[in-house]
Design an enzyme around this catalytic site. Structure first.
Site, mmCIF file in Angstrom:
data_model
loop_
_atom_site.group_PDB
_atom_site.id
_atom_site.type_symbol
_atom_site.label_atom_id
_atom_site.label_comp_id
_atom_site.label_asym_id
_atom_site.label_seq_id
_atom_site.Cartn_x
_atom_site.Cartn_y
_atom_site.Cartn_z
ATOM 1 N N SER A 68 29.219 -38.259 17.956
ATOM 2 C CA SER A 68 29.355 -37.409 19.149
ATOM 3 C C SER A 68 29.201 -35.949 18.777
ATOM 4 C CB SER A 68 30.750 -37.611 19.769
ATOM 5 O OG SER A 68 31.737 -37.170 18.848
ATOM 6 N N SER A 124 39.895 -31.805 27.813
ATOM 7 C CA SER A 124 40.557 -30.483 27.776
ATOM 8 C C SER A 124 39.891 -29.612 26.725
ATOM 9 C CB SER A 124 42.020 -30.590 27.364
ATOM 10 O OG SER A 124 42.621 -31.764 27.710
ATOM 11 N N ASP A 168 43.201 -42.200 12.573
ATOM 12 C CA ASP A 168 42.409 -41.204 11.846
ATOM 13 C C ASP A 168 42.990 -39.811 12.059
ATOM 14 O OD1 ASP A 168 38.904 -40.127 11.734
ATOM 15 O OD2 ASP A 168 40.451 -40.239 10.182
ATOM 16 N N ASP A 172 40.311 -37.074 19.615
ATOM 17 C CA ASP A 172 39.456 -38.055 18.955
ATOM 18 C C ASP A 172 40.106 -39.430 18.802
ATOM 19 O OD1 ASP A 172 37.096 -37.963 16.168
ATOM 20 O OD2 ASP A 172 37.438 -39.369 17.818
HETATM 21 N N1 LIG Z 1 36.053 -35.786 18.349
HETATM 22 C C1 LIG Z 1 36.615 -35.242 19.456
HETATM 23 O O1 LIG Z 1 36.988 -35.931 20.376
HETATM 24 N N2 LIG Z 1 36.723 -33.892 19.434
HETATM 25 C C2 LIG Z 1 37.249 -33.066 20.413
HETATM 26 C C3 LIG Z 1 37.751 -33.554 21.647
HETATM 27 C C4 LIG Z 1 38.267 -32.651 22.581
HETATM 28 C C5 LIG Z 1 38.275 -31.280 22.292
HETATM 29 C C6 LIG Z 1 37.768 -30.825 21.055
HETATM 30 C C7 LIG Z 1 37.252 -31.725 20.120
HETATM 31 C C8 LIG Z 1 37.900 -29.450 21.027
HETATM 32 C C9 LIG Z 1 37.494 -28.626 19.874
HETATM 33 C C10 LIG Z 1 37.639 -27.140 19.857
HETATM 34 C C11 LIG Z 1 37.011 -26.345 18.934
HETATM 35 C C12 LIG Z 1 37.347 -25.028 19.211
HETATM 36 C C13 LIG Z 1 36.894 -23.839 18.465
HETATM 37 C C14 LIG Z 1 35.688 -23.889 17.803
HETATM 38 C C15 LIG Z 1 35.261 -22.755 17.096
HETATM 39 C C16 LIG Z 1 36.029 -21.601 17.029
HETATM 40 C C17 LIG Z 1 37.256 -21.584 17.683
HETATM 41 C C18 LIG Z 1 38.087 -20.364 17.564
HETATM 42 O O2 LIG Z 1 37.660 -19.378 17.049
HETATM 43 N N3 LIG Z 1 39.337 -20.390 18.001
HETATM 44 C C19 LIG Z 1 40.191 -19.169 17.878
HETATM 45 C C20 LIG Z 1 41.241 -19.344 16.788
HETATM 46 N N4 LIG Z 1 40.660 -19.356 15.444
HETATM 47 C C21 LIG Z 1 41.652 -19.960 14.540
HETATM 48 C C22 LIG Z 1 41.241 -19.968 13.084
HETATM 49 C C23 LIG Z 1 40.798 -18.612 12.610
HETATM 50 C C24 LIG Z 1 39.773 -18.035 13.553
HETATM 51 C C25 LIG Z 1 40.248 -17.991 14.991
HETATM 52 C C26 LIG Z 1 37.691 -22.680 18.428
HETATM 53 C C27 LIG Z 1 38.179 -25.043 20.304
HETATM 54 N N5 LIG Z 1 38.361 -26.358 20.686
HETATM 55 C C28 LIG Z 1 38.510 -29.078 22.260
HETATM 56 O O3 LIG Z 1 38.797 -27.940 22.609
HETATM 57 N N6 LIG Z 1 38.704 -30.198 22.995
#
Ligand SMILES: NC(=O)Nc1ccc2c(c1)=C(Cc1cc(-c3cccc(C(=O)NCCN4CCCCC4)c3)c[nH]1)C(=O)N=2
Length: 304
Positions: free
Chosen positions: A21, A89, A134, A152
């Site tokens: 994915s 979300s 996991d 996940d």
């Molecule tokens: N395999 C899965 O099902 N994966 C999923 C499922 C749902 C889901 C998911 C993954 C998410 C992943 C995600 C990734 C991020 C993200 C990606 C890249 C950068 C950042 C980001 O900079 N966040 C600010 C905080 N950071 C923290 C670490 C230091 C730098 C600043 C967030 C926010 N949310 C999400 O928000 N919701």
């Protein structure tokens, strides 16, 4: 409401990438709300025979939708000719792993808080008969208020809630084969996979408790307890319990990790707890001072 399609969203940056994915930040054009949309290529899922994993993720997330804290929510799903879409979300602050890597390791009060939220989420998940299988800092997300959300569930196992705190679940490809010769249908990420899953294809909710031990160790020391140059060498270290605590690792934390990282899953702390909470873990000195009834309403400690 009418069934959503991809045309109802503006797709933004890639925020997650897995074997089966890709996750994008997306905005609903009608509400302006942000979501994480997990996209799976049908051809790839079929070729790799992962249809059952897709169904399990949808079932597990639907079972957890009404649980107010601790998990990403699945708002809707839709598909087109080539892809499946999960509208989930958006956890604005991303992966717990990014924070561990950013600051090196957490102060004890921060590690204790997130270990407590993770245990609380495991209690809710296991009470519904769901084993994640996991758990790792990449799958533990932080929402805009810095509260934890497990993501996940593609690797999840769904059991009858009545059974989850009793009989072990045996991985089985072919029920006619005896337990030892059964192929493992799933193995988690090497650094966090439990020995019983490696050894004899048994996985129970205590496999998630093993991962909890690995994650507590990593939040405090900065690295997972079992690590090596290859997956095979990592598996060997797990089965030999080949790990050690760095100098200065807090005594209470060390004692709890040692009680979670036990080879025999039936002897792991929490393995024999009844009911919907892990009282033997909650009452461990490491969690002294945690207000379990209000943890999700508290302001999380600053990670620095
Ligand atoms: N395999 C899965 O099902 N994966 C999923 C499922 C749902 C889901 C998911 C993954 C998410 C992943 C995600 C990734 C991020 C993200 C990606 C890249 C950068 C950042 C980001 O900079 N966040 C600010 C905080 N950071 C923290 C670490 C230091 C730098 C600043 C967030 C926010 N949310 C999400 O928000 N919701």
């Amino acid at each position: 409401p009418t069934k959503r399609t991809a045309k109802d969203y503006i797709f933004g940056k890639l925020i997650g990438d897995g074997m089966f994915s890709t996750v994008f930040l997306a905005k609903d054009i009608h509400s302006g709300k942000e979501y994480a949309i997990k996209v799976c290529e049908k051809r790839h899922i079929i070729r790799k025979k992962k249809m059952e994993y897709i169904k399990r993720e949808k079932d597990a997330l639907n079972m957890l939708f009404k649980v107010p804290h601790g998990f990403v929510k699945l708002y809707c799903t839709f598909q087109d000719v080539d892809r499946l879409y999960f509208v989930l979300s958006y956890a604005k602050n991303g992966e717990l792993l990014s924070y561990i890597n950013k600051v090196g390791s957490f102060e004890l009060n921060v590690a204790k808080f997130y270990a407590a939220e993770l245990l609380s989420a495991l209690e809710k998940m296991h009470a519904k008969g769901i084993i994640h299988r996991d758990l790792k800092p990449e799958n533990i997300l932080l929402d805009e208020n810095m509260h934890l959300q497990i993501a996940d569930f593609g690797t999840a196992k769904i059991m009858d809630p009545k059974e989850i705190k009793s009989a072990p679940v045996v991985q089985e490809e072919d029920p006619t084969r005896n337990e030892r010769s059964r192929k493992i249908s799933f193995v988690g990420t090497p650094q966090y996979v439990s020995p019983e899953l490696l050894h004899n294809c048994v996985d129970t909710r205590t496999s998630d408790l093993w991962a909890l031990g690995c994650i507590i160790y990593q939040m405090i020391s900065g690295l997972p307890p079992f690590r090596a140059a290859t997956e095979f060498l990592t598996f060997q270290k797990i089965l030999k319990m080949d790990y050690e605590f760095p100098e200065g690792f807090p005594a209470d934390a060390k004692d709890l990790v040692e009680k979670l990282l036990v080879l025999d899953h039936t002897k792991r702390i929490g393995a024999n707890d009844k009911g919907d909470t892990y009282e033997s873990i909650r009452s461990h000195p490491f969690f002294a001072g945690i207000d379990w009834e209000n943890i999700w309403e508290q302001t999380p400690p600053t990670i620095s």
